[in-house]
Structure formats: structure tokens, C-alpha cells
Design an enzyme around this catalytic site. Structure first.
Site, PDB file in Angstrom:
ATOM      1  N   ASP A 166     -45.010  39.748 -41.535  1.00 22.81           N
ATOM      2  CA  ASP A 166     -43.925  40.057 -40.848  1.00 22.81           C
ATOM      3  C   ASP A 166     -44.125  39.455 -39.714  1.00 22.81           C
ATOM      4  O   ASP A 166     -45.004  38.396 -38.525  1.00 22.81           O
ATOM      5  CB  ASP A 166     -44.567  41.659 -40.136  1.00 22.81           C
ATOM      6  CG  ASP A 166     -44.034  41.783 -39.121  1.00 22.81           C
ATOM      7  OD1 ASP A 166     -42.476  42.490 -38.969  1.00 22.81           O
ATOM      8  OD2 ASP A 166     -44.046  43.663 -37.823  1.00 22.81           O
ATOM      9  N   ASN A 186     -35.393  48.216 -45.545  1.00 21.12           N
ATOM     10  CA  ASN A 186     -34.875  47.295 -45.342  1.00 21.12           C
ATOM     11  C   ASN A 186     -33.268  46.763 -45.623  1.00 21.12           C
ATOM     12  O   ASN A 186     -32.823  46.159 -44.797  1.00 21.12           O
ATOM     13  CB  ASN A 186     -35.217  45.698 -45.903  1.00 21.12           C
ATOM     14  CG  ASN A 186     -37.028  45.512 -45.127  1.00 21.12           C
ATOM     15  OD1 ASN A 186     -37.462  44.791 -45.606  1.00 21.12           O
ATOM     16  ND2 ASN A 186     -36.807  45.845 -43.747  1.00 21.12           N
TER      17      ASN A 186
HETATM   18  C1  FPP Z   1     -40.000  41.068 -41.744  1.00 18.80           C
HETATM   19  O1  FPP Z   1     -40.271  40.344 -40.553  1.00 18.80           O
HETATM   20  C2  FPP Z   1     -40.337  40.563 -43.245  1.00 18.80           C
HETATM   21  C3  FPP Z   1     -38.719  40.700 -44.053  1.00 18.80           C
HETATM   22  C4  FPP Z   1     -38.707  41.980 -43.847  1.00 18.80           C
HETATM   23  C5  FPP Z   1     -38.705  39.618 -45.200  1.00 18.80           C
HETATM   24  C6  FPP Z   1     -40.239  38.847 -45.514  1.00 18.80           C
HETATM   25  C7  FPP Z   1     -39.747  37.850 -46.509  1.00 18.80           C
HETATM   26  C8  FPP Z   1     -40.492  36.549 -46.972  1.00 18.80           C
HETATM   27  C9  FPP Z   1     -41.858  36.152 -45.922  1.00 18.80           C
HETATM   28  C10 FPP Z   1     -39.564  36.115 -47.127  1.00 18.80           C
HETATM   29  C11 FPP Z   1     -40.357  35.291 -48.452  1.00 18.80           C
HETATM   30  C12 FPP Z   1     -40.433  36.278 -49.893  1.00 18.80           C
HETATM   31  C13 FPP Z   1     -40.439  35.969 -50.510  1.00 18.80           C
HETATM   32  C14 FPP Z   1     -41.251  37.088 -51.493  1.00 18.80           C
HETATM   33  C15 FPP Z   1     -40.215  34.695 -51.317  1.00 18.80           C
HETATM   34  P1  FPP Z   1     -38.782  40.352 -39.562  1.00 18.80           P
HETATM   35  O2  FPP Z   1     -37.616  39.879 -40.438  1.00 18.80           O
HETATM   36  O3  FPP Z   1     -38.488  42.205 -39.749  1.00 18.80           O
HETATM   37  O4  FPP Z   1     -39.477  39.822 -37.677  1.00 18.80           O
HETATM   38  P2  FPP Z   1     -39.723  40.529 -36.749  1.00 18.80           P
HETATM   39  O5  FPP Z   1     -39.878  42.006 -36.494  1.00 18.80           O
HETATM   40  O6  FPP Z   1     -39.797  39.748 -35.683  1.00 18.80           O
HETATM   41  O7  FPP Z   1     -37.586  40.577 -36.427  1.00 18.80           O
END
Ligand code: FPP
Length: 251
Positions: free
Chosen positions: A26, A74
Site C-alpha cells: 500500500d 480496486n
Molecule cells: C495500493 O496502493 C496498491 C495497489 C492497489 C496496487 C499494488 C500493485 C503494485 C505494487 C504493482 C506491482 C504488482 C505486481 C504483481 C507486478 P494505493 O495506490 O492505494 O496507494 P495510496 O493508498 O497511497 O493511494
């Protein structure tokens, strides 16, 4: 020179390494915002850091690493962000397979994979197939995953077996439910790490996390480093896991 470098093992004398570890990746969006970059740049940096985590977990001797890449919730993000993420998943498993192979890492997916776009389903199938005989560590990617969706899946399968007369309702036990989850052979995570300071599970491994220890840090996922992982394992080593029983000292 391989990106994952030499096969190494890290010193584990002052910490405890879980056999099965869960990580909620996250904070990509906040990482990007802090740098005035688009959210997609945060996800890209997050993917690069996943590579680091995989290498470090492998060298520490973790056997099962489950990472939360995309939840059933998501899909409510802007279409453009979802598209970019789906493309990133495809790119990651194609680009890094040689390194994963060199480190002997098996790749598996958990989640509602059948509902993903065809190109993603294809990459998941290929990544699982070509890595199925690798032994050093399993990287389990939770993709279109929701703990409640997984329970729904298990209940539906059990219901079907009841209907077919294969099991009696009175014979349904915790073991029956566990055996009908997406990946019943993967041990429950002893430890779940969540960077970015949020103190919630967000529908990750609901059933499997019944006795998991939690370790939360303020560091945003793309910055989560070897030192953070080491600290998590040190702190985990000091926890007293009682599973509802008593401490050794209290016996
Ligand atoms: C949450 O952070 C993250 C995600 C929904 C995506 C996770 C994906 C990756 C780390 C990419 C790599 C994965 C693979 C399998 C290649 P957020 O976007 O919600 O962060 P925020 O809360 O700061 O907005």
C-alpha cells in the site's frame, strides 16, 4: 548479470523468519503524489520494489510470500488506473521471469482470476505453468482477490458437494472450509506486513489470517526496504504467539 544477483542467504540469528508471509503493498499513490508524479509511476515503483522484496524474502528463507496486488474492490478506481495496473502485471511477469527462474521461484495466483481480462488470464496461466517445478520459494500474487469472495467460492464448492451427496452438512468442519479455499496447500501467514500506516486488513486473507501477527510501518510501499523487512522479522521474533492459549511462562 541477473537482476536478482547471486543466490544468497541472509543471517537470521537475531530474528525469526516466517515460513509464510503476507504483504499488503500500500502507498503507491501517496509515493507518486509526494513527487508530483502520476499514480501509475507509483505503481511502477511499487512493482520494482516487489522485485526487491521477492529477492530479500528468498534470501531470508521465506517459503511462501503472498502479496496483495489488486483487490476485488480496486475495480472502482478510474478506468485508466485499472488499465495501467493490468498492463503492469503483464509486463512484470514477462520481464522478470528469467530472474525468477534463476532464483528458483514458483509463481502462483490467488483470487478470482477467471474474471480478469483475457490477456491477464493468459499471463497468469503461463507464469504458473513455466514455474511449476521451481522449489526455493513460492510467490503468490493476490490478483482480483477478496477474502469475502474467496469464502463465497469455498461455500459454493462445499454446497455443490453437499448437493451431490459427497458430504453431509453435519460433517462440515473448519478443515472442510480450509480445504476449499483457493490455495489450500499454502500455509496460513504467520506474519502480515502493511506499509503506509493503515491499520486494516482490507479484505486480505480473511480466513487465513485468523492467527497472523501484524506489523505496520509508516513507510510507503515503494520505499519499503531490506531494513524494514529485517526490522519486521526482528519484532516478529519477539512476539509471543499464543493461539488463544497461555504464555510458556504461565504454564
Ligand atoms: C495500493 O496502493 C496498491 C495497489 C492497489 C496496487 C499494488 C500493485 C503494485 C505494487 C504493482 C506491482 C504488482 C505486481 C504483481 C507486478 P494505493 O495506490 O492505494 O496507494 P495510496 O493508498 O497511497 O493511494
Amino acid at each position: 548479470m541477473a537482476l536478482f544477483g547471486q543466490k544468497k542467504t541472509y543471517d537470521t540469528s537475531e530474528l525469526k523468519v516466517p515460513v509464510s508471509l503476507g504483504v499488503i503493498m500500500d502507498g503507491n499513490g501517496r509515493w507518486a503524489r509526494k513527487r508530483m508524479l502520476p499514480r501509475s509511476a507509483g505503481h511502477r515503483a511499487g512493482a520494482e520494489n516487489l522485485k526487491e522484496l521477492v529477492r530479500n524474502c528468498c534470501n531470508y528463507g521465506v517459503k511462501y510470500l503472498t502479496v496483495y496486488a489488486f483487490s476485488t474492490e480496486n475495480w472502482s478506481r478510474p478506468e485508466d488506473e485499472v488499465d495501467q495496473l493490468m498492463k503492469l502485471f503483464i509486463e512484470f511477469f514477462n520481464k522478470y521471469d528469467p530472474e525468477l527462474a534463476e532464483e528458483d521461484i514458483r509463481v502462483r495466483f490467488t483470487g478470482d482470476i477467471e474474471s480478469l481480462p483475457e490477456a491477464n488470464r493468459e499471463v497468469c496461466r503461463e507464469a504458473e505453468e513455466r514455474s511449476k517445478n521451481r522449489k526455493r520459494m513460492q510467490l503468490i500474487v493476490a490478483l482480483n482477490y477478496g477474502g469475502r469472495r474467496e469464502l463465497e467460492y469455498a461455500v459454493r464448492k462445499i454446497g455443490q458437494e453437499v448437493k451431490e451427496g459427497k458430504i453431509e452438512p453435519d460433517d462440515i468442519s473448519e478443515q472442510t472450509i480450509a480445504a476449499h479455499m483457493y490455495l489450500p496447500d499454502v500455509p496460513d501467514p504467520e506474519l502480515i506486513i502493511r506499509p503506509s500506516g493503515e491499520m486494516r486488513l482490507s479484505n486480505f486473507l480473511l480466513w487465513e489470517s485468523a492467527y497472523s501477527e501484524f506489523w505496520v510501518s509508516e513507510v510507503l510501499w515503494p520505499d519499503f526496504s531490506y531494513n524494514d523487512l529485517t526490522q519486521a522479522f526482528k519484532d516478529y521474533g519477539r512476539r509471543d504467539r499464543r493461539f488463544g492459549g497461555l504464555s510458556k511462562e504461565d504454564h
